[in-house]
Enzyme design. Structure first.
Site, PDB file in Angstrom:
ATOM      1  N   HIS A  84      75.472  57.343  65.277  1.00 13.90           N
ATOM      2  CA  HIS A  84      75.329  56.184  64.201  1.00 13.90           C
ATOM      3  C   HIS A  84      74.148  56.111  63.389  1.00 13.90           C
ATOM      4  O   HIS A  84      74.117  55.282  62.497  1.00 13.90           O
ATOM      5  CB  HIS A  84      75.739  55.055  64.638  1.00 13.90           C
ATOM      6  CG  HIS A  84      77.184  54.867  65.342  1.00 13.90           C
ATOM      7  ND1 HIS A  84      78.255  54.818  64.480  1.00 13.90           N
ATOM      8  CD2 HIS A  84      77.499  55.206  66.510  1.00 13.90           C
ATOM      9  CE1 HIS A  84      79.298  54.919  65.306  1.00 13.90           C
ATOM     10  NE2 HIS A  84      78.937  55.119  66.444  1.00 13.90           N
ATOM     11  N   LYS A 105      75.908  42.286  54.515  1.00 19.24           N
ATOM     12  CA  LYS A 105      75.583  43.198  55.728  1.00 19.24           C
ATOM     13  C   LYS A 105      74.533  42.443  56.447  1.00 19.24           C
ATOM     14  O   LYS A 105      73.624  41.824  56.025  1.00 19.24           O
ATOM     15  CB  LYS A 105      75.525  44.422  55.090  1.00 19.24           C
ATOM     16  CG  LYS A 105      74.595  44.642  54.040  1.00 19.24           C
ATOM     17  CD  LYS A 105      74.440  46.270  53.448  1.00 19.24           C
ATOM     18  CE  LYS A 105      75.328  46.577  52.183  1.00 19.24           C
ATOM     19  NZ  LYS A 105      76.175  47.496  52.744  1.00 19.24           N
ATOM     20  N   ARG A 106      74.242  43.396  57.719  1.00 16.81           N
ATOM     21  CA  ARG A 106      72.928  42.849  58.328  1.00 16.81           C
ATOM     22  C   ARG A 106      71.757  43.098  57.514  1.00 16.81           C
ATOM     23  O   ARG A 106      71.691  43.946  56.680  1.00 16.81           O
ATOM     24  CB  ARG A 106      72.747  43.944  59.779  1.00 16.81           C
ATOM     25  CG  ARG A 106      73.916  43.422  60.800  1.00 16.81           C
ATOM     26  CD  ARG A 106      73.514  41.848  61.291  1.00 16.81           C
ATOM     27  NE  ARG A 106      72.237  41.884  62.006  1.00 16.81           N
ATOM     28  CZ  ARG A 106      72.165  41.806  63.307  1.00 16.81           C
ATOM     29  NH1 ARG A 106      73.302  41.734  63.886  1.00 16.81           N
ATOM     30  NH2 ARG A 106      71.174  41.815  63.771  1.00 16.81           N
ATOM     31  N   LYS A 129      68.625  48.708  53.941  1.00 11.90           N
ATOM     32  CA  LYS A 129      69.772  48.314  53.318  1.00 11.90           C
ATOM     33  C   LYS A 129      69.327  47.699  51.954  1.00 11.90           C
ATOM     34  O   LYS A 129      70.160  47.563  51.051  1.00 11.90           O
ATOM     35  CB  LYS A 129      70.664  47.416  54.095  1.00 11.90           C
ATOM     36  CG  LYS A 129      71.255  47.954  55.475  1.00 11.90           C
ATOM     37  CD  LYS A 129      72.119  47.016  56.165  1.00 11.90           C
ATOM     38  CE  LYS A 129      72.469  47.490  57.418  1.00 11.90           C
ATOM     39  NZ  LYS A 129      73.858  48.422  57.508  1.00 11.90           N
ATOM     40  N   THR A 186      80.826  50.896  56.095  1.00  8.49           N
ATOM     41  CA  THR A 186      82.218  50.729  56.238  1.00  8.49           C
ATOM     42  C   THR A 186      82.638  49.475  55.043  1.00  8.49           C
ATOM     43  O   THR A 186      83.851  49.818  54.880  1.00  8.49           O
ATOM     44  CB  THR A 186      82.625  50.440  57.569  1.00  8.49           C
ATOM     45  OG1 THR A 186      81.826  49.434  58.225  1.00  8.49           O
ATOM     46  CG2 THR A 186      82.731  51.782  58.539  1.00  8.49           C
ATOM     47  N   LYS A 204      85.786  48.680  52.497  1.00  5.60           N
ATOM     48  CA  LYS A 204      86.801  47.517  52.508  1.00  5.60           C
ATOM     49  C   LYS A 204      86.742  46.844  51.187  1.00  5.60           C
ATOM     50  O   LYS A 204      87.767  46.321  50.444  1.00  5.60           O
ATOM     51  CB  LYS A 204      86.258  46.385  53.585  1.00  5.60           C
ATOM     52  CG  LYS A 204      86.215  47.023  54.884  1.00  5.60           C
ATOM     53  CD  LYS A 204      85.381  46.282  55.700  1.00  5.60           C
ATOM     54  CE  LYS A 204      85.293  46.928  57.106  1.00  5.60           C
ATOM     55  NZ  LYS A 204      84.180  46.297  58.338  1.00  5.60           N
TER      56      LYS A 204
HETATM   57  O1  HBZ Z   1      77.289  51.983  62.392  1.00  5.16           O
HETATM   58  C1  HBZ Z   1      76.156  51.401  61.832  1.00  5.16           C
HETATM   59  C2  HBZ Z   1      75.356  52.310  60.620  1.00  5.16           C
HETATM   60  O2  HBZ Z   1      74.199  51.682  60.286  1.00  5.16           O
HETATM   61  C3  HBZ Z   1      76.438  52.322  59.531  1.00  5.16           C
HETATM   62  O3  HBZ Z   1      75.995  53.132  58.480  1.00  5.16           O
HETATM   63  C4  HBZ Z   1      77.694  52.731  60.100  1.00  5.16           C
HETATM   64  O4  HBZ Z   1      78.610  52.718  59.105  1.00  5.16           O
HETATM   65  C5  HBZ Z   1      78.220  52.195  61.080  1.00  5.16           C
HETATM   66  C6  HBZ Z   1      79.537  52.699  61.994  1.00  5.16           C
HETATM   67  O5  HBZ Z   1      79.364  54.052  62.202  1.00  5.16           O
HETATM   68  N1  HBZ Z   1      75.123  51.074  62.958  1.00  5.16           N
HETATM   69  C7  HBZ Z   1      75.176  50.116  63.494  1.00  5.16           C
HETATM   70  O6  HBZ Z   1      75.897  49.007  63.044  1.00  5.16           O
HETATM   71  N2  HBZ Z   1      74.220  49.956  64.793  1.00  5.16           N
HETATM   72  C8  HBZ Z   1      74.326  48.920  65.290  1.00  5.16           C
HETATM   73  O7  HBZ Z   1      74.733  47.561  65.169  1.00  5.16           O
HETATM   74  C9  HBZ Z   1      73.276  48.958  66.511  1.00  5.16           C
HETATM   75  C10 HBZ Z   1      73.287  47.917  67.659  1.00  5.16           C
HETATM   76  C11 HBZ Z   1      72.500  48.092  68.585  1.00  5.16           C
HETATM   77  C12 HBZ Z   1      71.787  48.944  68.845  1.00  5.16           C
HETATM   78  C13 HBZ Z   1      71.746  50.155  67.871  1.00  5.16           C
HETATM   79  C14 HBZ Z   1      72.450  49.989  66.671  1.00  5.16           C
HETATM   80  O8  HBZ Z   1      70.739  49.257  69.815  1.00  5.16           O
END
Ligand code: HBZ
Length: 841
Positions: free
Chosen positions: A374, A567-568, A573, A678, A682
């Site tokens: 991801h 978003k976060r 971002k 994503t 939406k």
């Molecule tokens: O995953 C997100 C991507 O930033 C986003 O572009 C993508 O659409 C989405 C689904 O594929 N990644 C995250 O949200 N990542 C985390 O939340 C995360 C949480 C804990 C971690 C590392 C990443 O240790």
């Protein structure tokens, strides 16, 4: 199975097994029964929370009847199952979703009205299940919805955190974190005290040869923590399938050793042990796209992987099949590298516990797992220090070394002259201390690796995993572009739009086959339809304006252009780009004459999102947004022309209010950094336009909806590296318009100028890693284009309808079918018979 009721006694059982309510009266009867008995309340003592509880319990009963049948059906069918391992499931609220999925929301609405309640108020009582950070966790939740809706035999496995993602408050413009204790009353989980797994930590490895001359490896001593299962039913839409999400909770083991400790007077230390064990599943780590190498996090990962794998293996062993058939029965998908230890654990189970040979076991392992990446951000790629793993999981470290050895030998054979390559692809990074690269382990232990949007999947092949493409060839790497469930993100969040669409295309079938939305295109010139379309958007903006009024205490004009970025909060971002653009706009308004101001399009700039508690720069961005809001919102020169709103505690249930209310939403990451995104999908699905960079799924959204229906700006991913290089070694100058924005901040316009020094110097002095300055002009110009475009409301609505009509591709149903066909090799279960039985009764 010996626990089943004997054949000749099943008649009575069948006669009394509950059927579940279908009518309003039956619903009321169930809800009131629960309120009066389960909750011990009466009609003199029933507030909205009690009404919610009674309603939720009534629906839970309904779901669990279908859940039981689904599990029986799936066991009986004996087909391959998919297990989705994710440390995060960002489910949001369950009641509204359950009502819609079983098709009984109207029944509940009328029933609740009879009992004296408004259904919206009841739905709003529910605490979000917020067991995730952002996109990755919400994706897992959308996938569960699709897998159930499409009748796949699929389980989710996760952790039952006592505390989900923190609640965010803003105090004096700063983010403050409040713990999210959410389990006081959770009707959606079923504790399974009979389903538990003992998980071992620490200890040492004993290797010896037994009497028959066989090498035995045993992992001894250390401590045991018990994992107890909590099952959450996951209903599909318009189908009898209710799948299972199994969440593990940690408890001190109740083995003899621990009883002995209690009995021998070591009461306090025994209690301390117990608390230490419970700590494992206590809290969700609030970082997204950052890994910090904390031991407790590794403990969480292993605890959850071990419990899930033992559960899966136990189920497989009941089938009495040969081990060689394991991957015909089981597919396991790794949601990022967080569950990579599952690969090692399965190899350990097969070799150490089941006595298989290494190679035979490894073939089974690699044909079972798939790995989804991801992110390409280096700070988010997981690495664990060798000494840490050595101490916590000594046997696993040996297995990792053995996997690495075998892998490197095979690479050496194929590329005998390339010694550098071996160092580059080694699972072990030769640093001080040595580190285990989890992504490499995940690639080596899986048969497929996928990215989550086309650009992202190309990037992982050409950058971070380049050498593995050389080793394995390109076919091991693939793309599955993300998707979202239209049930929650259209039907539930925007019921009026869903109804209007259904009225035009003849049914609600589009919720199961989103490509049917293309039937809307012929109506783009239908005046009456366009009017209704625009009215619904306006009503959704009014709803958000009311939310702003009640939570923030001031009003915004729903006729203004609503520009939303939720978003976060992360530098990549680029919420900073957005707020600098807002300041630029503010300065422009201030310098205008009253006549010039009259020509402007009024705008409400909405921000929302959490910053990781330790991410200082992200917190600074939140602070700046709030300070700008304080000044702009009360400036009489500005009035309605510009409002800046920071919505606190952005989460799934708030997203359901926010997403349908946008005119424009912002997806403006530095090209090449956002894997997919994503929320972009939406917003468009709800008739909003987007401003975005050529990044992640924005690119595919553009391809689908057409370039004329999206506002793109900024540098391309392929140019980012050169630009960064230029910042350090070329004659780099910050964009002069942006310099004016910085001067405005430095003058103290938004209070304490020192507070924002680092934000500015990151761009001016430290190389502007995220290219804010490079993209600033193009961003502002594109915002001007948006103002112009918005003035022509008719053309705007045409764009809106056309875009929605072309969004069919982005359903998570398409995405899950792709995983099923190309990675999992599973087929949906036939539920026609069940549907028929149900229709008859
Ligand atoms: O995953 C997100 C991507 O930033 C986003 O572009 C993508 O659409 C989405 C689904 O594929 N990644 C995250 O949200 N990542 C985390 O939340 C995360 C949480 C804990 C971690 C590392 C990443 O240790």
């Amino acid at each position: 199975v010996e626990s089943s009721i004997p054949e000749h006694m099943r008649e009575a059982w069948k006669k009394f097994s509950p059927k579940g309510f279908t009518t309003k009266d039956e619903f009321e009867s169930e809800a009131v029964k629960h309120i009066e008995t389960t909750l011990a309340r009466s009609l003199f003592n029933c507030d909205e929370l009690a009404a919610y509880s009674g309603t939720a319990l009534a629906f839970r009963d309904r779901l669990i009847i279908d859940w039981n049948k689904t599990q029986q059906r799936q066991s009986f069918a004996d087909q391959k199952r998919l297990y989705y391992l994710s440390l995060e499931f960002l489910m949001g609220r369950a009641l509204d979703n359950a009502m819609l999925n079983v098709g009984l929301k109207n029944v509940a609405k009328d029933g609740l009205a009879d009992l004296g309640f408004r259904i919206e108020d009841i739905i709003a009582q529910e605490h979000d299940a917020a067991l995730g950070n952002g996109g990755l966790g919400r994706l897992a939740a959308c996938f569960l919805d699709s897998m159930a809706t499409l009748n796949y035999a699929a389980w989710g496995y996760g952790l039952r955190y006592r505390y989900g993602i923190f609640k965010q408050e803003i105090q004096d413009g700063y983010q403050v974190e409040i713990p999210d204790y959410w389990l006081d009353f959770n009707p959606w989980e079923f504790p399974r005290h009979d389903v538990s797994v003992d998980v071992q930590f620490y200890g040492w490895v004993n290797k010896y040869t037994n009497d028959e001359g066989k090498q035995i490896v045993s992992w001894q001593d250390g401590e045991i923590v018990t994992a107890t299962a909590y099952d959450v039913p996951v209903p599909g839409y318009g189908t009898p399938t209710v799948n299972n999400l199994r969440l593990w909770s940690s408890k001190a083991s109740s083995g003899e050793f621990d009883f002995a400790k209690f009995n021998s007077g070591e009461y306090e230390s025994a209690v301390a042990d117990e608390q230490r064990a419970e700590t494992i599943s206590a809290v969700l780590y609030p970082n997204d796209n950052l890994e910090r190498g904390k031991e407790l996090r590794l403990k969480q990962q292993y605890f959850w992987c071990a419990a899930s794998l033992h559960d899966i293996v136990r189920r497989f062993k009941k089938s009495k099949r040969k081990w060689s058939e394991f991957s015909d029965q089981v597919a396991i998908q790794l949601n990022d590298t967080h569950p990579t230890l599952a690969i090692v654990e399965l190899q350990r189970i097969l070799v150490d516990m089941e006595g298989l040979g290494w190679d035979e076991a490894w073939t089974i392992v690699t044909s079972t797992f798939g790995y989804t990446n991801h992110t390409v951000l280096p700070e988010a790629l997981e690495k664990w220090s060798v000494p840490l793993i050595q101490n916590l999981l000594p046997r696993h470290l040996q297995i990792i070394y053995e996997i690495n050895l075998q892998f490197l030998q095979s690479v050496e054979k194929r590329f005998p002259k390339d010694r550098d390559l071996l160092g580059r692809v080694s699972i072990i990074e030769e640093s001080q201390p040595k580190m285990v690269r989890m992504a490499y382990l995940a690639i080596i232990g899986s048969h497929k690796v996928n990215g989550v949007a086309e650009l992202h999947s190309d990037l992982i092949k050409t950058t971070i995993f380049k050498d593995f493409v050389k080793v394995y060839g390109p076919d091991k790497f693939t793309n599955v572009t993300n998707g979202i469930t239209p049930r929650r993100w259209l039907h539930q969040a925007n019921p009026r739009l869903s109804e209007l669409i259904a009225s035009k295309i003849g049914s609600y079938e589009f919720l199961k086959d989103l490509t049917l939305l293309n039937k809307l295109e012929p109506f783009v010139d239908d005046k009456e339809f366009k009017k209704e379309w625009a009215e619904i958007k306006y009503a959704n903006k009014v709803r958000l304006a009311q939310h702003i009024q009640t939570t923030k205490g001031y009003s915004v004009n729903p006729k203004a252009l609503f520009d939303i970025q939720v978003k976060r909060i992360h530098e990549y971002k680029r919420q900073q780009l957005n707020i600098f653009g807002v300041i630029h706009r503010y300065m422009a308004i201030k310098s205008m004459s009253p006549e010039e101001r009259k020509k402007l399009v009024p705008r409400v700039s909405v921000f929302g999102g959490k910053a990781a508690p330790g991410y200082w720069m992200a917190k600074t961005i939140i602070h700046l947004i709030n300070k700008v809001g304080e000044v702009v919102n009360k400036d009489p020169d500005v009035g309605d022309l510009l409002k800046v709103v920071f919505l606190e505690d952005y989460n799934v249930s708030k997203a359901e209010i926010i997403v349908p209310a946008s005119d424009i939403s912002e997806h403006i990451s530095t090209a090449g950094t956002e894997a997919s995104g994503t929320s972009n999908m939406k917003f468009v699905l709800n008739g909003g336009m987007i401003i975005g960079t050529l990044d992640g799924a924005n690119i595919e959204i553009t391809r689908e909806i057409g370039e004329q229906n999206i506002f793109l700006f900024g540098n391309l991913s392929e140019d980012v590296e050169d630009l960064r290089h230029h910042h350090f070694y070329g004659d780099y100058k910050v964009n002069p318009e942006l310099v004016k924005v910085f001067d405005c901040i430095k003058k103290g316009t938004f209070g304490d100028e020192g507070a924002f020094g680092a934000l500015i110097s990151g761009i001016v002095e430290h190389g502007d890693y995220y290219l804010v300055s490079d993209d600033f002009n193009s961003y502002c110009q594109t915002q001007d284009l948006i103002d112009e475009a918005y003035k022509d409301q008719d053309a705007w609505v045409t764009k809106s309808i056309t875009s929605v009509a072309r969004m069919g591709f982005f359903t998570s149903d398409r995405c899950i079918n792709e995983y099923a066909d190309t990675i999992w090799n599973i087929e949906p279960l036939d539920v026609a018979e069940e549907k028929e039985v149900r229709a008859r009764t």
